[in-house]
Design a protein around this motif. Structure first.
Motif, PDB file in Angstrom:
ATOM      1  N   GLU A  20      -5.605   9.161  -7.138  1.00 13.38           N
ATOM      2  CA  GLU A  20      -6.913   9.500  -6.578  1.00 13.38           C
ATOM      3  C   GLU A  20      -7.880   8.321  -6.640  1.00 13.38           C
ATOM      4  N   THR A  21      -7.825   7.540  -7.706  1.00 10.82           N
ATOM      5  CA  THR A  21      -8.756   6.417  -7.870  1.00 10.82           C
ATOM      6  C   THR A  21      -8.139   5.079  -7.453  1.00 10.82           C
ATOM      7  N   ALA A  67      -6.863   7.773  -1.274  1.00  4.56           N
ATOM      8  CA  ALA A  67      -6.245   9.095  -1.432  1.00  4.56           C
ATOM      9  C   ALA A  67      -6.882  10.121  -0.492  1.00  4.56           C
ATOM     10  N   GLU A  68      -8.227  10.083  -0.369  1.00  2.80           N
ATOM     11  CA  GLU A  68      -8.886  11.072   0.493  1.00  2.80           C
ATOM     12  C   GLU A  68      -8.518  10.883   1.960  1.00  2.80           C
ATOM     13  N   LYS A 125     -10.010  -2.150  -4.651  1.00  2.41           N
ATOM     14  CA  LYS A 125     -10.553  -1.126  -5.537  1.00  2.41           C
ATOM     15  C   LYS A 125     -10.558   0.232  -4.828  1.00  2.41           C
ATOM     16  N   GLY A 126     -10.008   1.245  -5.497  1.00  2.00           N
ATOM     17  CA  GLY A 126      -9.964   2.584  -4.924  1.00  2.00           C
ATOM     18  C   GLY A 126      -8.882   2.785  -3.877  1.00  2.00           C
ATOM     19  N   LYS A 127      -8.065   1.764  -3.652  1.00  2.00           N
ATOM     20  CA  LYS A 127      -7.021   1.827  -2.615  1.00  2.00           C
ATOM     21  C   LYS A 127      -5.644   1.947  -3.258  1.00  2.00           C
ATOM     22  N   MET A 169       2.049  11.749  -1.262  1.00  2.00           N
ATOM     23  CA  MET A 169       1.347  11.002  -2.308  1.00  2.00           C
ATOM     24  C   MET A 169       2.172  10.931  -3.588  1.00  2.00           C
ATOM     25  N   HIS A 170       2.902  11.997  -3.896  1.00  2.00           N
ATOM     26  CA  HIS A 170       3.788  11.936  -5.063  1.00  2.00           C
ATOM     27  C   HIS A 170       4.907  10.920  -4.839  1.00  2.00           C
TER      28      HIS A 170
END
Length: 740
Positions: free
Chosen positions: A392-393, A360-361, A407-409, A385-386
């Motif tokens: 985010e995670t 997300a970042e 993970k985190g992707k 992103m919507h």
């Protein structure tokens, strides 16, 4: 990098998969006499490992076991180790996969099988972890146990392998029973439709919960079922099932939404192999040529039937991806793009999906701009992103990520329609489309800096055939000449590099060599049944799209050669392989349509088309004999053979010959051709009688000489069993006559 510690004899092979293993500490052999002789001479068991270069779990087993010096020493001491690329040698793969499926109830790749020195299997499985776990025996333990068995109980093991082989011969035999004829088409079609309908996922489309595969064979069946029942509720449901499945796949993460930035508001590019979940969200990320070819054809048919440009846009994106990323400069098509790649240029290990997923970042940093006219404070990142379900995670269920590689992707998935996203942010739909396109362009530019996944540059006749069909059918349905030209370029490539004019036979594979040349193995692999069937189908599709009779002539030559090499005159239908290879313990006939249709399923329609282009009616008889050989399976569980079930209807409805008399360059002829090509009609063949009485078609079909233009205009005739309708000069009238 640096000088490899180990190099084995696979370094001399052409297959990208075998070359991936050329520096393992395992003393690998390719499939061949050298390995067989060593096993007999040293009285050693054979360990056979089968996979392909873009297979994620094949990479995992290599990293964990085949690169281990300790495990390599156990393998070298106790076994003769053979590596096989299943895409090069589907014959070897099918024999031993049949064994694994029968004995374990499942199958897949990597396939691991232990054989006696005379090549008989006695133990097998798929992926093994290196060490014992709570629920699974480790590869090291299995190796040592089997070596001990061979040492202590050799006679029992040999006896067991012989019993297994006899059982496999019996259970895998497909032949006509007595005087059995082809099965009743209505019963087969209705049963297949009912079985598909029961397995259909009403919410997300597709025909299982998970994993979920594209299964073009199911969609092709449903389109044909609709065409033959279009005024009934069942026909309407068949069409709804097919179109909904195609749309949900298009919105899902099984697509790579970044890569091609065109007019398509969804940003769809190519298809990954399959989805690990019900929602088409988290895929196994490899991209296979055979999927792109078949799905290009299915989306073309969806466009023919619905007229919805959404489907046409998807076709264009698939074909652009293949033209750009899977095409050899000589005209052939490469096999696949890998699932695994390095996340960055400095990464030490590859991860599945690394090329395709986003944090997300990362997206916020790439898309920080404020959006004018949107709700206050909205950035491009917010909108993107919507729309694509970014969290985010990360948006990947940990249960679908056993190695924690994602993970985190985020795997992009279109969670919202353009209209809903536009409404949420106070935007006009046209404005939203432009914004999403700009976002995708930025992401494509950023992603271009990532290391690309491995590309399998092997070129296979069968898969090139499927891709030629995809280009040819798309060119005809979308009236895009460039696609027809690309199909013709690939067919010319096959004739140059995968056809031996002296023997008249196809070859299986060729490879991209140094300096982008096209190379062949020292001993070329001869074509298998699937190579002939898919290439013949492609040539018929290419003739109907281009009207170049040379492709028709070559198709009929290959059909005669297929009959000579593979036909079973006693049990009917075609064997997958030629006779005479002593290393193949079984001569099989595939009995299940899977990721690709089984060759016997496709060849039924090929034979009917060949008969109508040649007047050689023995091919109609052969088509009926294939259906008779598979009659029991077609009547009981036709869902396992949807392409053959579809062919039963085509066989019994009698294909129509649509003959256009006219100058192929004349506007009136082009208008009629466009009419024929724009209508989905599963039971027709198209030909143009241009007045050249010396041409190939006139020599094959003398009745064409009696057909002529009416009042000097392009004229259509609908012929059945070489008896023709009254002449038609009206496009509207022709369109009405094309319905099944």
């Amino acid at each position: 990098p640096g000088v490899p510690r180990h190099t084995n004899r696979l370094i001399n092979e052409k297959s990208p998969y075998l070359l991936q293993h050329a520096h393992n500490p395992v003393d690998w052999y390719p499939w061949g006499q050298e390995a067989f002789d060593k096993a007999k001479r040293e009285n050693k068991l054979i360990f056979l490992s089968v996979g392909y270069s873009t297979c994620h779990w094949c990479h995992v087993m290599e990293e964990e076991s085949f690169k281990s010096k300790e495990i390599g020493e156990i393998m070298n001491e106790h076994f003769v180790c053979i590596k096989v690329d299943r895409e090069e040698r589907p014959d070897v793969d099918k024999v031993y996969m049949t064994f694994v499926q029968v004995t374990s109830g499942g199958g897949g790749w990597p396939m691991s099988v232990w054989l006696t020195p005379d090549l008989k299997p006695f133990a097998g499985g798929t992926y093994f972890p290196p060490e014992d776990g709570v629920h699974r025996v480790g590869f090291r333990t299995v190796l040592l146990r089997i070596a001990e068995q061979w040492k202590e109980n050799k006679d029992a093991l040999l006896e067991s392998s012989q019993r297994i082989l006899e059982a496999l011969r019996h259970t895998s035999e497909i032949r006509v029973q007595g005087q059995e004829s082809s099965p009743p088409p209505k019963e087969v079609m209705d049963t297949c439709f009912q079985q598909l309908s029961r397995s259909y996922d009403e919410d997300y489309g597709g025909f299982s919960k998970s994993p979920k595969f594209p299964t073009p064979v199911n969609l092709n069946f449903l389109f044909t079922y609709w065409a033959l029942h279009r005024t009934t509720p069942e026909g309407a449901r068949a069409l709804q099932m097919a179109l909904h499945t195609l749309k949900m796949m298009a919105h899902g993460g099984i697509h790579d939404h970044i890569g091609q930035v065109g007019a398509n508001p969804w940003g769809i590019v190519a298809f990954h192999r399959y989805s690990t979940d019900q929602h088409w969200h988290v895929p196994h990320f490899e991209k296979m040529l055979y999927d792109q070819g078949q799905l290009a054809a299915m989306y073309s048919r969806a466009f023919q039937i619905s007229g919805d440009e959404f489907f046409a846009d998807i076709v264009r994106d698939i074909l652009l991806y293949v033209s750009r990323d899977l095409s050899d400069q000589a005209g052939g098509f490469y096999s696949a793009e890998d699932a695994d790649s390095y996340p960055t240029s400095t990464s030490g290990e590859k991860r599945e999906g690394a090329f395709c997923v986003w944090a997300a970042e990362e997206l916020r940093a790439l898309l920080p701009d404020s959006v004018e006219g949107a709700t206050e404070g909205t950035t491009l990142g917010d909108v993107f992103m919507h729309h694509y379900g970014v969290e985010e995670t990360g948006n990947v269920d940990p249960m679908k990520d056993p190695h924690q590689e994602l993970k985190g992707k985020n795997v992009l998935i279109a969670r919202s329609s353009p209209e809903l996203t536009a409404t949420r942010f106070g935007l006009e739909p046209g404005r939203l489309s432009a914004l999403l396109q700009e976002c995708r362009q930025r992401l494509a530019t950023a992603r271009a800096q990532r290391p690309r996944p491995h590309l399998d540059t092997k070129m296979l006749a069968a898969w090139n055939g499927l891709m030629i069909s995809g280009f040819a059918q798309a060119g005809a349905a979308l009236a895009e000449q460039e696609y027809v030209s690309r199909a013709a370029q690939a067919a010319a490539f096959l004739r140059t590099h995968l056809f031996d004019p002296k023997s008249g036979r196809l070859l299986r594979s060729c490879y991209r060599g140094k300096d982008n040349s096209v190379e062949q193995s020292a001993v070329p692999i001869q074509g298998f049944l699937e190579d002939y069937v898919f290439v013949i189908q492609a040539l018929f599709d290419l003739y109907e799209a281009s009207l170049e009779q040379g492709w028709l002539e070559w198709a009929l030559h290959l059909q005669h050669m297929q009959d000579k090499l593979f036909w079973d005159p006693k049990g009917f239908a075609y064997f997958s392989t030629e006779a005479g290879d002593p290393s193949l313990l079984l001569r099989l006939k595939d009995d299940q349509d899977g990721a690709e249709p089984t060759p016997n399923s496709v060849t039924v329609t090929n034979l009917l088309r060949a008969a109508l282009y040649s007047g050689h009616m023995d091919w109609v008889k052969k088509a009926g004999q294939i259906l008779a050989a598979f009659s029991e399976r077609l009547q009981k569980i036709p869902i396992t053979l949807p392409e053959m079930a579809r062919a039963t209807a085509v066989f019994h409805h009698t294909l129509k010959q649509v003959v256009i008399c006219g100058d192929p360059q004349g506007e009136d002829t082009k208008e009629m051709l466009h009419c024929v090509r724009s209508v989905f009609s599963p039971n027709k063949v198209l030909m143009v009688a241009d007045g050249d009485s010396a041409g190939f078609l006139y020599r094959q079909l003398p009745f064409l000489a009696s057909l002529e233009r009416k009042d000097g205009k392009a004229t259509a005739y609908i012929c059945s069993n070489f008896t023709c309708s009254l002449p038609v000069t009206s496009v509207q009238e022709l369109r009405g006559m094309l319905s099944p």
